[in-house]
Design an enzyme around this catalytic site. Structure first.
Site, PDB file in Angstrom:
ATOM      1  N   SER A   4     -12.519   3.344  28.675  1.00  0.00           N
ATOM      2  CA  SER A   4     -12.217   3.730  27.302  1.00  0.00           C
ATOM      3  C   SER A   4     -13.382   3.442  26.366  1.00  0.00           C
ATOM      4  CB  SER A   4     -10.987   2.972  26.802  1.00  0.00           C
ATOM      5  OG  SER A   4     -10.794   3.190  25.416  1.00  0.00           O
ATOM      6  N   HIS A  64     -13.061   2.768  23.404  1.00  0.00           N
ATOM      7  CA  HIS A  64     -12.645   1.670  22.525  1.00  0.00           C
ATOM      8  C   HIS A  64     -13.148   0.321  23.039  1.00  0.00           C
ATOM      9  CE1 HIS A  64     -10.076   3.754  19.618  1.00  0.00           C
ATOM     10  NE2 HIS A  64      -9.715   4.548  20.609  1.00  0.00           N
ATOM     11  N   ASP A  74     -10.023   4.872  15.744  1.00  0.00           N
ATOM     12  CA  ASP A  74      -9.016   5.887  15.439  1.00  0.00           C
ATOM     13  C   ASP A  74      -8.631   5.722  13.976  1.00  0.00           C
ATOM     14  OD1 ASP A  74      -9.026   6.750  18.058  1.00  0.00           O
ATOM     15  OD2 ASP A  74      -7.257   5.603  18.629  1.00  0.00           O
ATOM     16  N   GLU A  92      -9.055  15.349  19.722  1.00  0.00           N
ATOM     17  CA  GLU A  92      -8.641  14.166  18.976  1.00  0.00           C
ATOM     18  C   GLU A  92      -9.403  14.104  17.653  1.00  0.00           C
ATOM     19  OE1 GLU A  92      -8.886  10.548  21.202  1.00  0.00           O
ATOM     20  OE2 GLU A  92      -7.394  11.183  22.672  1.00  0.00           O
ATOM     21  N   HIS A 123     -10.400  10.455  16.288  1.00  0.00           N
ATOM     22  CA  HIS A 123     -11.220   9.506  17.042  1.00  0.00           C
ATOM     23  C   HIS A 123     -12.692   9.715  16.703  1.00  0.00           C
ATOM     24  CE1 HIS A 123     -12.080   7.092  20.831  1.00  0.00           C
ATOM     25  NE2 HIS A 123     -13.264   7.643  20.579  1.00  0.00           N
TER      26      HIS A 123
END
Length: 234
Positions: A128, A130, A137, A187, A190
């Site tokens: 990920s 992240h 996000d 997305e 993001h």
């Protein structure tokens, strides 16, 4: 800034050379703003420095979920301030995630959808963005409550983000119509920090991070060219 004509020419050559974007980037530096983390490239499993940007969370319960690397956090504060100056309020929902947090998120997805669908919408633990501390996000005040959905891209905040985030060093990491390259669904919420120079070039060329990395990382292109040559000789 790199010459756009030279980059575009290299992009055309790269597109002709490779049929798949499943390439591996070895020995990545976790502090590199152009680190590539996707379905084929793991996030480095090393500690990184994190800080909490001075920005509003979507709700107070998420205030401890918005940590980022210092350079990304500072840029995100500027991004939010830029939106505010234009009369819009951005809210932060999810920044850095640990391996265990990502694992829990992915497993929750599997409870409600097939593994194929889950793989297209949530990264497996270890893969990920992240986990780099360079992604966030975000949501907007005008659409607060709708969650992280495609419709965010049609809100005033979503449109502003898509049009302006590159000025602050960010890109929309998973743009519409690029799932075959990024591996993930659209997305609009993001954003990923890559630095102002790279963000400006990515926006001007209208490419994904995968495509951009292939364009500017000459050593990687040469490596893959060698791989192809070896295969042709067999």
């Amino acid at each position: 800034m790199l010459a756009m004509r030279a980059i575009a020419a290299l992009a055309m050559g790269a597109a002709m050379m490779f049929e798949s974007w499943a390439f591996i980037m070895p020995h990545q530096d976790p502090t590199d703003t152009l680190i590539l983390v996707n379905k084929y490239n793991r996030a480095p499993a090393v500690p990184i420095t994190l800080v909490k940007p001075d920005i509003p969370p979507t709700r107070e319960a998420l205030s401890e979920n918005i940590y980022m690397q210092p350079k990304a956090a500072a840029a995100l504060e500027e991004l939010f301030a830029g939106a505010k100056a234009d009369g819009l309020t951005l809210l932060a929902t999810s920044g850095f995630r640990s391996y265990s947090t990502q694992k829990a998120i992915f497993e929750r997805k599997l409870e409600t959808m097939s593994e194929k669908a889950a793989n297209a919408s949530v990264a497996k633990p270890g893969y990920s963005e992240h986990q780099t501390g360079l992604a966030m996000d975000v949501e907007g005040l005008s659409s607060l409550g709708i969650g992280l959905v495609d419709d965010f891209g049609e809100t005033p905040e979503g449109k502003w983000l898509a049009e302006n985030c590159h000025e602050y060093g960010f890109i929309i990491r998973y743009p519409k119509g690029k799932t075959d390259i990024t591996g993930y669904i659209y997305e609009p919420w993001h954003v990923r920090y890559v630095g102002k120079e790279a963000a400006a070039e990515i926006a001007a060329l209208d490419v994904t991070l995968e495509e951009y990395i292939l364009m500017v990382r000459g050593d990687r292109v040469k490596f893959l060219e060698g791989e192809n040559a070896d295969e042709s000789a067999e």
